[in-house]
Motif scaffolding. Structure first.
Motif, PDB file in Angstrom:
ATOM      1  N   GLY A  54     -59.023 -75.589  25.614  1.00 48.08           N
ATOM      2  CA  GLY A  54     -59.469 -76.991  24.509  1.00 48.08           C
ATOM      3  C   GLY A  54     -57.948 -77.039  23.736  1.00 48.08           C
ATOM      4  O   GLY A  54     -56.969 -75.901  23.811  1.00 48.08           O
ATOM      5  N   PHE A  55     -57.626 -78.070  23.616  1.00 53.07           N
ATOM      6  CA  PHE A  55     -55.954 -78.598  23.625  1.00 53.07           C
ATOM      7  C   PHE A  55     -56.517 -80.057  22.695  1.00 53.07           C
ATOM      8  O   PHE A  55     -56.951 -80.986  22.523  1.00 53.07           O
ATOM      9  N   ALA A  56     -55.614 -80.085  21.351  1.00 53.19           N
ATOM     10  CA  ALA A  56     -56.153 -81.207  19.756  1.00 53.19           C
ATOM     11  C   ALA A  56     -55.091 -82.622  21.150  1.00 53.19           C
ATOM     12  O   ALA A  56     -54.243 -82.100  22.533  1.00 53.19           O
ATOM     13  N   ASP A  57     -55.452 -83.654  20.810  1.00 56.29           N
ATOM     14  CA  ASP A  57     -54.642 -84.535  21.888  1.00 56.29           C
ATOM     15  C   ASP A  57     -53.318 -85.130  21.097  1.00 56.29           C
ATOM     16  O   ASP A  57     -52.572 -84.975  22.533  1.00 56.29           O
ATOM     17  N   ALA A  58     -52.669 -84.175  20.349  1.00 55.74           N
ATOM     18  CA  ALA A  58     -51.553 -84.272  20.309  1.00 55.74           C
ATOM     19  C   ALA A  58     -50.670 -83.462  20.978  1.00 55.74           C
ATOM     20  O   ALA A  58     -49.340 -84.071  21.766  1.00 55.74           O
ATOM     21  N   GLU A  59     -51.178 -82.526  21.138  1.00 55.92           N
ATOM     22  CA  GLU A  59     -50.448 -81.381  22.081  1.00 55.92           C
ATOM     23  C   GLU A  59     -50.722 -81.972  23.655  1.00 55.92           C
ATOM     24  O   GLU A  59     -49.093 -81.800  23.763  1.00 55.92           O
ATOM     25  N   ILE A  60     -51.197 -82.385  23.863  1.00 55.36           N
ATOM     26  CA  ILE A  60     -51.619 -82.945  25.123  1.00 55.36           C
ATOM     27  C   ILE A  60     -50.508 -84.048  25.790  1.00 55.36           C
ATOM     28  O   ILE A  60     -49.485 -84.760  26.577  1.00 55.36           O
ATOM     29  N   TYR A  61     -51.025 -84.869  24.170  1.00 57.80           N
ATOM     30  CA  TYR A  61     -49.609 -86.576  24.369  1.00 57.80           C
ATOM     31  C   TYR A  61     -47.776 -86.132  24.479  1.00 57.80           C
ATOM     32  O   TYR A  61     -47.351 -86.158  25.272  1.00 57.80           O
ATOM     33  N   SER A  62     -48.015 -84.839  23.551  1.00 57.44           N
ATOM     34  CA  SER A  62     -46.374 -84.209  23.497  1.00 57.44           C
ATOM     35  C   SER A  62     -46.056 -83.795  24.610  1.00 57.44           C
ATOM     36  O   SER A  62     -45.093 -84.142  25.216  1.00 57.44           O
ATOM     37  N   MET A  63     -46.815 -83.067  25.428  1.00 58.98           N
ATOM     38  CA  MET A  63     -46.614 -82.770  27.107  1.00 58.98           C
ATOM     39  C   MET A  63     -46.156 -83.798  27.712  1.00 58.98           C
ATOM     40  O   MET A  63     -45.523 -83.265  28.533  1.00 58.98           O
ATOM     41  N   ALA A  64     -46.903 -85.430  27.390  1.00 55.29           N
ATOM     42  CA  ALA A  64     -47.115 -86.270  28.959  1.00 55.29           C
ATOM     43  C   ALA A  64     -45.263 -87.029  28.506  1.00 55.29           C
ATOM     44  O   ALA A  64     -44.939 -87.337  29.280  1.00 55.29           O
ATOM     45  N   VAL A  65     -45.185 -87.115  26.671  1.00 53.36           N
ATOM     46  CA  VAL A  65     -44.244 -87.692  26.526  1.00 53.36           C
ATOM     47  C   VAL A  65     -42.650 -86.177  27.024  1.00 53.36           C
ATOM     48  O   VAL A  65     -41.762 -87.127  27.654  1.00 53.36           O
ATOM     49  N   HIS A  66     -42.556 -85.259  27.012  1.00 53.56           N
ATOM     50  CA  HIS A  66     -42.216 -83.963  27.115  1.00 53.56           C
ATOM     51  C   HIS A  66     -41.856 -84.264  28.659  1.00 53.56           C
ATOM     52  O   HIS A  66     -40.344 -84.574  29.065  1.00 53.56           O
ATOM     53  N   VAL A  67     -42.187 -84.880  29.650  1.00 55.67           N
ATOM     54  CA  VAL A  67     -42.328 -84.968  30.980  1.00 55.67           C
ATOM     55  C   VAL A  67     -41.681 -85.771  31.258  1.00 55.67           C
ATOM     56  O   VAL A  67     -40.007 -86.158  32.182  1.00 55.67           O
ATOM     57  N   ILE A  68     -41.596 -86.889  30.836  1.00 58.20           N
ATOM     58  CA  ILE A  68     -40.899 -87.824  31.059  1.00 58.20           C
ATOM     59  C   ILE A  68     -39.558 -87.540  30.020  1.00 58.20           C
ATOM     60  O   ILE A  68     -38.682 -88.692  30.786  1.00 58.20           O
ATOM     61  N   ASP A  69     -39.444 -87.271  29.066  1.00 58.69           N
ATOM     62  CA  ASP A  69     -37.491 -87.281  28.455  1.00 58.69           C
ATOM     63  C   ASP A  69     -36.444 -86.523  29.571  1.00 58.69           C
ATOM     64  O   ASP A  69     -36.188 -86.277  29.180  1.00 58.69           O
ATOM     65  N   GLU A  70     -38.170 -85.844  30.253  1.00 61.88           N
ATOM     66  CA  GLU A  70     -37.157 -84.338  30.899  1.00 61.88           C
ATOM     67  C   GLU A  70     -37.152 -84.103  31.930  1.00 61.88           C
ATOM     68  O   GLU A  70     -37.480 -84.572  32.747  1.00 61.88           O
ATOM     69  N   PRO A  71     -36.315 -85.600  32.931  1.00 63.74           N
ATOM     70  CA  PRO A  71     -36.373 -85.762  34.037  1.00 63.74           C
ATOM     71  C   PRO A  71     -36.210 -84.738  35.134  1.00 63.74           C
ATOM     72  O   PRO A  71     -36.178 -85.167  36.076  1.00 63.74           O
ATOM     73  N   THR A  72     -34.864 -83.639  34.494  1.00 70.13           N
ATOM     74  CA  THR A  72     -35.440 -82.556  35.541  1.00 70.13           C
ATOM     75  C   THR A  72     -36.376 -81.495  35.331  1.00 70.13           C
ATOM     76  O   THR A  72     -35.982 -80.046  35.886  1.00 70.13           O
ATOM     77  N   LEU A  73     -37.367 -81.428  34.204  1.00 71.54           N
ATOM     78  CA  LEU A  73     -38.374 -80.588  34.983  1.00 71.54           C
ATOM     79  C   LEU A  73     -39.387 -80.295  35.684  1.00 71.54           C
ATOM     80  O   LEU A  73     -39.246 -81.354  36.322  1.00 71.54           O
ATOM     81  N   GLU A  74     -39.473 -79.270  35.630  1.00 66.52           N
ATOM     82  CA  GLU A  74     -40.398 -78.718  36.987  1.00 66.52           C
ATOM     83  C   GLU A  74     -41.270 -79.216  36.462  1.00 66.52           C
ATOM     84  O   GLU A  74     -42.110 -78.917  35.478  1.00 66.52           O
ATOM     85  N   ILE A  75     -42.190 -79.719  37.437  1.00 66.15           N
ATOM     86  CA  ILE A  75     -43.535 -80.674  37.702  1.00 66.15           C
ATOM     87  C   ILE A  75     -44.266 -79.343  37.824  1.00 66.15           C
ATOM     88  O   ILE A  75     -44.966 -79.496  37.236  1.00 66.15           O
ATOM     89  N   GLY A  76     -43.969 -78.380  38.819  1.00 69.15           N
ATOM     90  CA  GLY A  76     -45.443 -77.391  39.170  1.00 69.15           C
ATOM     91  C   GLY A  76     -45.825 -78.164  40.857  1.00 69.15           C
ATOM     92  O   GLY A  76     -46.338 -79.271  40.750  1.00 69.15           O
ATOM     93  N   LYS A  77     -47.335 -77.939  41.450  1.00 68.58           N
ATOM     94  CA  LYS A  77     -47.795 -78.110  42.426  1.00 68.58           C
ATOM     95  C   LYS A  77     -48.961 -78.201  41.826  1.00 68.58           C
ATOM     96  O   LYS A  77     -49.623 -78.533  40.497  1.00 68.58           O
ATOM     97  N   PRO A  78     -49.530 -79.752  42.598  1.00 67.40           N
ATOM     98  CA  PRO A  78     -50.898 -80.410  42.008  1.00 67.40           C
ATOM     99  C   PRO A  78     -51.764 -79.164  41.828  1.00 67.40           C
ATOM    100  O   PRO A  78     -52.003 -77.921  42.832  1.00 67.40           O
ATOM    101  N   ILE A  79     -52.886 -79.257  41.020  1.00 66.41           N
ATOM    102  CA  ILE A  79     -54.537 -78.773  40.984  1.00 66.41           C
ATOM    103  C   ILE A  79     -55.487 -79.543  40.904  1.00 66.41           C
ATOM    104  O   ILE A  79     -55.447 -80.405  40.643  1.00 66.41           O
ATOM    105  N   LYS A  80     -56.295 -78.997  41.423  1.00 57.20           N
ATOM    106  CA  LYS A  80     -57.674 -78.952  41.874  1.00 57.20           C
ATOM    107  C   LYS A  80     -58.886 -79.082  40.668  1.00 57.20           C
ATOM    108  O   LYS A  80     -58.823 -77.579  40.676  1.00 57.20           O
ATOM    109  N   CYS A  81     -58.536 -79.541  39.993  1.00 57.65           N
ATOM    110  CA  CYS A  81     -59.650 -79.210  39.065  1.00 57.65           C
ATOM    111  C   CYS A  81     -60.704 -80.498  38.382  1.00 57.65           C
ATOM    112  O   CYS A  81     -60.211 -81.692  38.679  1.00 57.65           O
ATOM    113  N   ASN A  82     -60.446 -80.246  37.945  1.00 60.91           N
ATOM    114  CA  ASN A  82     -62.099 -81.082  36.465  1.00 60.91           C
ATOM    115  C   ASN A  82     -61.469 -81.053  35.446  1.00 60.91           C
ATOM    116  O   ASN A  82     -61.612 -80.115  34.481  1.00 60.91           O
ATOM    117  N   VAL A  83     -61.189 -82.190  34.038  1.00 58.26           N
ATOM    118  CA  VAL A  83     -60.240 -82.516  33.177  1.00 58.26           C
ATOM    119  C   VAL A  83     -62.314 -83.155  32.393  1.00 58.26           C
ATOM    120  O   VAL A  83     -62.290 -83.977  33.034  1.00 58.26           O
TER     121      VAL A  83
END
Length: 141
Positions: A54-83
């Protein structure tokens, strides 16, 4: 709509709003080659690596902003799951009034039921002593 699709919509909505409010972020957001699927994949990989469920909304949103801010950041492999997405539902004034009336009606019915069961309980009766006849030595005469 499944939870994961709602999650994508929630993330996209947040990023769009952030881009409207923050001009520095808007420049990166408009020029990024990352898709919403990339952003979600990054978030899911980070969540998995953390071991938390479980995560707070702010934590998840900050990850989303971080991945946009850092173009060289490793994305990782797609994960099959349910959110699972928590969301706040806004009711209209009419719906709020209906819900208040329904809650009041339920409360009144419950209180009435309590009163009725309280009155219908039998009162405790004091047990009467059963007197046994006294025996006399002279009864047979």
């Amino acid at each position: 709509m499944q939870g994961t699709e709602k999650f994508k919509v929630a993330i996209k909505t947040y990023l769009d709003k952030r881009a409207q409010e923050d001009t520095l972020f808007r420049a990166k957001y408009e020029t990024t080659s990352r898709t919403i699927d990339d952003v979600v994949t990054y978030i899911l990989n980070e969540v998995k690596a953390s071991g938390c469920n479980g995560f707070a909304d702010a934590e998840i949103y900050s990850m989303a902003v971080h991945v946009i801010d850092e173009p060289t950041l490793e994305i990782g492999k797609p994960i099959k799951c349910n959110v699972v997405v928590n969301h706040h539902i806004e009711l209209t004034e009419e719906e709020k009034t209906q819900q208040r009336e329904l809650a009041l009606k339920r409360f009144q019915e419950e209180e009435l039921r309590k009163l009725q069961t309280r009155k219908s309980k039998p009162k405790a009766i004091k047990p009467q002593e059963t007197k046994q006849p006294e025996l006399s030595l002279f009864d047979d005469f």
